[in-house]
Design a protein around this motif. Structure first.
Motif, PDB file in Angstrom:
ATOM      1  N   ARG A   5       0.832  -1.193   0.000  1.00  0.00           N
ATOM      2  CA  ARG A   5       0.000   0.000   0.000  1.00  0.00           C
ATOM      3  C   ARG A   5       0.872   1.251   0.000  1.00  0.00           C
ATOM      4  O   ARG A   5       1.922   1.302   0.623  1.00  0.00           O
ATOM      5  CB  ARG A   5      -0.874  -0.020   1.239  1.00  0.00           C
ATOM      6  CG  ARG A   5      -1.698   1.219   1.315  1.00  0.00           C
ATOM      7  CD  ARG A   5      -2.776   1.088   2.292  1.00  0.00           C
ATOM      8  NE  ARG A   5      -3.447   2.370   2.330  1.00  0.00           N
ATOM      9  CZ  ARG A   5      -4.256   2.698   3.258  1.00  0.00           C
ATOM     10  NH1 ARG A   5      -4.519   1.865   4.215  1.00  0.00           N
ATOM     11  NH2 ARG A   5      -4.829   3.876   3.246  1.00  0.00           N
ATOM     12  N   GLN A  17      -3.257  -5.520   0.210  1.00  0.00           N
ATOM     13  CA  GLN A  17      -2.895  -4.940  -1.084  1.00  0.00           C
ATOM     14  C   GLN A  17      -1.578  -5.531  -1.575  1.00  0.00           C
ATOM     15  O   GLN A  17      -0.801  -4.875  -2.240  1.00  0.00           O
ATOM     16  CB  GLN A  17      -2.792  -3.420  -0.972  1.00  0.00           C
ATOM     17  CG  GLN A  17      -4.128  -2.777  -0.720  1.00  0.00           C
ATOM     18  CD  GLN A  17      -4.084  -1.264  -0.835  1.00  0.00           C
ATOM     19  OE1 GLN A  17      -3.041  -0.639  -0.817  1.00  0.00           O
ATOM     20  NE2 GLN A  17      -5.251  -0.677  -0.953  1.00  0.00           N
ATOM     21  N   GLN A 181       5.332   5.120   1.965  1.00  0.00           N
ATOM     22  CA  GLN A 181       4.318   4.866   2.987  1.00  0.00           C
ATOM     23  C   GLN A 181       4.560   5.770   4.175  1.00  0.00           C
ATOM     24  O   GLN A 181       5.700   6.090   4.490  1.00  0.00           O
ATOM     25  CB  GLN A 181       4.390   3.429   3.509  1.00  0.00           C
ATOM     26  CG  GLN A 181       3.897   2.381   2.578  1.00  0.00           C
ATOM     27  CD  GLN A 181       4.067   0.984   3.156  1.00  0.00           C
ATOM     28  OE1 GLN A 181       4.908   0.749   4.008  1.00  0.00           O
ATOM     29  NE2 GLN A 181       3.279   0.068   2.667  1.00  0.00           N
TER      30      GLN A 181
END
Length: 184
Positions: A5, A17, A181
């Motif tokens: 992600r 994900q 992230q």
């Protein structure tokens, strides 16, 4: 769990994900199993960032993660500056092991923490390039040279057993230097 992600990852989210490696997958599956039972079992879920040595003593629980950079640098003569690897814009969230222990003990003693999930992370993490530069300075005595080798080339090279074994670096660490992230 963040996996592949991108962007901000919130504590109460658990979204599949894809994952950078099997380690992340196992953490996701474990948290999923715990969440399914947390209405029956008193639970506090902690998600530690990348755990490094003790902030006071420097003792290291295990030599992996960012320490692979040290293995890489150690393969070259001390005075030889190396190029940067990748753009290095990604946040690399490192937290000392003693912080994780203290935060975990605190959270498990707080009744209001029950049933919740907590990121144990640095609110102001360093960028990958800054960590690379700082380790390079400490090990080589100078900054890296001002050119950048694309991280893709380094990752592909690390899949060659001779190269991986020589540098003592696994290719699975490369995404952590470039994956965008942020942990809320």
């Amino acid at each position: 769990m963040a996996g592949r992600r991108r962007g901000t990852v919130y504590e109460e989210e658990l979204i599949d994900q894809g994952f950078k490696n099997n380690y992340e997958l196992t953490k996701f599956l474990a948290e999923k199993a715990v969440r399914e039972r947390r209405n029956r079992i008193p639970t506090v879920i902690i998600r530690p960032a990348i755990v490094v040595g003790n902030s006071r003593t420097g003792e290291i629980p295990k030599f992996d993660g960012p320490y692979y950079m040290m293995n890489f640098f150690a393969c070259f003569p001390k005075g030889l500056p190396l190029p940067y690897v990748g753009k290095g814009h990604a946040e690399v969230n490192l937290v000392p092991v003693d912080f994780i222990v203290e935060a975990t003990l605190h959270l498990f003693s707080e009744e209001k923490a029950l049933g919740k999930t907590f990121h144990l992370a640095d609110p102001e993490p360093m960028k990958a390039r800054d960590i690379y530069r700082e380790i390079h300075r400490r090990m080589k005595g100078k900054d890296p040279i001002g050119i950048t080798v694309p991280d893709f080339f380094v990752k592909v090279a690390l899949y060659v057993p001779f190269i991986r074994n020589y540098f003592k670096v696994i290719p699975q660490v490369m995404p952590y230097l470039s994956h965008q992230q942020h942990f809320d």
